[in-house]
Each structure stands twice: as C-alpha cells, then as structure tokens.
Design an enzyme around this catalytic site. Structure first.
Site, PDB file in Angstrom:
ATOM      1  N   PHE A  63       0.858  -1.187   0.000  1.00 12.45           N
ATOM      2  CA  PHE A  63       0.000   0.000   0.000  1.00 12.45           C
ATOM      3  C   PHE A  63       0.893   1.235   0.000  1.00 12.45           C
ATOM      4  CE2 PHE A  63      -3.231   2.967   1.434  1.00 12.45           C
ATOM      5  CZ  PHE A  63      -4.352   2.507   0.766  1.00 12.45           C
ATOM      6  N   ALA A  72       0.008  -2.133   5.987  1.00 12.69           N
ATOM      7  CA  ALA A  72       0.708  -2.036   7.274  1.00 12.69           C
ATOM      8  C   ALA A  72       0.161  -2.993   8.324  1.00 12.69           C
ATOM      9  CB  ALA A  72       0.648  -0.596   7.791  1.00 12.69           C
ATOM     10  N   LEU A  73      -1.134  -3.257   8.311  1.00 14.81           N
ATOM     11  CA  LEU A  73      -1.703  -4.163   9.310  1.00 14.81           C
ATOM     12  C   LEU A  73      -1.239  -5.602   9.123  1.00 14.81           C
ATOM     13  CD1 LEU A  73      -5.343  -2.825   9.735  1.00 14.81           C
ATOM     14  CD2 LEU A  73      -3.468  -2.720  11.390  1.00 14.81           C
ATOM     15  N   GLU A  74      -0.784  -5.944   7.941  1.00 13.69           N
ATOM     16  CA  GLU A  74      -0.303  -7.305   7.679  1.00 13.69           C
ATOM     17  C   GLU A  74       1.186  -7.469   7.995  1.00 13.69           C
ATOM     18  OE1 GLU A  74      -3.982  -6.531   6.194  1.00 13.69           O
ATOM     19  OE2 GLU A  74      -2.270  -5.571   5.219  1.00 13.69           O
ATOM     20  N   ILE A  90       1.726   5.100   5.991  1.00 14.20           N
ATOM     21  CA  ILE A  90       0.330   5.359   6.326  1.00 14.20           C
ATOM     22  C   ILE A  90       0.115   6.861   6.213  1.00 14.20           C
ATOM     23  CG2 ILE A  90      -1.481   5.086   8.058  1.00 14.20           C
ATOM     24  CD1 ILE A  90       0.414   2.934   9.356  1.00 14.20           C
ATOM     25  N   GLN A 110      -9.461  10.966   5.752  1.00 18.01           N
ATOM     26  CA  GLN A 110     -10.575  11.689   6.359  1.00 18.01           C
ATOM     27  C   GLN A 110     -11.273  10.897   7.462  1.00 18.01           C
ATOM     28  OE1 GLN A 110     -11.209  14.881   5.525  1.00 18.01           O
ATOM     29  NE2 GLN A 110      -9.400  14.734   4.221  1.00 18.01           N
ATOM     30  N   THR A 111     -10.780   9.702   7.764  1.00 25.87           N
ATOM     31  CA  THR A 111     -11.456   8.853   8.740  1.00 25.87           C
ATOM     32  C   THR A 111     -10.520   8.461   9.877  1.00 25.87           C
ATOM     33  OG1 THR A 111     -10.836   6.775   7.683  1.00 25.87           O
ATOM     34  CG2 THR A 111     -12.820   7.871   6.845  1.00 25.87           C
ATOM     35  N   HIS A 130      -9.519   5.632  10.436  1.00 25.90           N
ATOM     36  CA  HIS A 130      -8.734   4.480   9.989  1.00 25.90           C
ATOM     37  C   HIS A 130      -7.228   4.723  10.123  1.00 25.90           C
ATOM     38  CE1 HIS A 130      -8.244   0.686   7.934  1.00 25.90           C
ATOM     39  NE2 HIS A 130      -7.435   1.242   7.050  1.00 25.90           N
ATOM     40  N   ASN A 180      11.442  -0.241  13.005  1.00 31.32           N
ATOM     41  CA  ASN A 180      10.111   0.125  12.535  1.00 31.32           C
ATOM     42  C   ASN A 180      10.189   1.371  11.660  1.00 31.32           C
ATOM     43  OD1 ASN A 180       7.473   0.757  12.090  1.00 31.32           O
ATOM     44  ND2 ASN A 180       6.832   0.589  14.216  1.00 31.32           N
TER      45      ASN A 180
END
Length: 154
Positions: free
Chosen positions: A26, A60-62, A85, A89-90, A92, A117
């Site tokens: 991503f 990133a979550l994976e 990341i 607008q959310t 998330h 990291n």
C-alpha cells in the site's frame, strides 16, 4: 526546520548478519523507495545481498504477521518493517498506525529480536516523499546496530 540529532554508532558492521524485511505494498511508490534506500544502506554496511530476505504484504496491518513468521524461524539477526500510512478523512489512520506499531513492538519483545520500525505515518504525500529515503536508510542502520548490540549482550 532542523532534523533531530539521532546520534551515530561508532562503526556499524553487518557482514555476518541475516536481515528480514517486510514491506507493505500500500502506497507502493513510497514503500518501494523506503525499501531501495534500506537495502542500499544494508549493503553499504556489509550485509551480504544473499543474507537479505525481503517479502511484501498488502498493507501495514499485515506487517506484524509476516514479521512473526520470520521471527519464528530464528534465522534472522534483525527484522525491518517498511510501510507508509497517510492520514485520510477517517479514524482508519489512527487505527492502522497504532495497531501496526503495537504489533511490531510486541513481536520485538516477545521474540527478543530487534525490529526496526520504518512504518512512516504522515499527514500527506509530500511528507512521505520527504522522508522516504532517509527513513529507509535509518531502518537499516538501526537493524544492524541493534543486532550487534543484542549479540554482544548475549
């Protein structure tokens, strides 16, 4: 604006190290640049190309689950997390940033393996572009320094 003084280790030697890298796809334009800078710095520090294992995950979550799989193999001296990341607008953004960061930290502690990291969190694409090369190289230096430190402490 002045950058933070990160300090530098006396001499970093990666000649004997095996390094695992997990890169999120991503925002691939940014994460590809992070990976290129990271790998170039690892090679400059003496890590052999054949001792660098790089895998990609969707986002990133994976990253933590792939890092965990690498850590469980007990083959790597250090691991590196690469992702980007960008705030939207959310809510998330906060969720992904917090959970991916917490996962990386938990794995480092649980497996007693250094994990650099370099999942960068930024407000916009311009900030990401400004940080991509420096943060990739920083991650390589952190991984090598911490792998050597933990080896010396064992």
């Amino acid at each position: 604006m002045f950058g933070a003084d990160k300090g530098t280790a006396d001499r970093l030697d990666g000649k004997k190290l095996h390094i695992g890298i997990v890169q999120a796809r991503f925002n691939s334009g940014i994460t590809n640049a992070l990976a290129a800078a990271c790998c170039a710095e690892l090679l400059a520090l003496g890590v052999q190309d054949k001792h660098i294992m790089q895998v990609q995950v969707p986002g990133a979550l994976e990253i933590p689950v792939a890092l965990q799989a690498m850590a469980e193999r007990n083959h790597y001296d250090a691991l590196i997390a690469l992702g980007c990341i960008i705030r939207g607008q959310t809510y998330h953004f906060e969720l992904v940033a917090n959970e991916s960061g917490a996962g990386v930290t938990r794995l480092a502690l649980d497996y007693q393996i250094p994990i650099a990291n370099a999942i960068i969190t930024v407000e916009n694409l311009e900030q990401a572009i400004a940080r991509q090369s420096e943060k990739g190289a920083d991650a390589a230096r952190v991984a090598v320094e911490m792998a050597n430190l933990l080896d010396a402490l064992s």
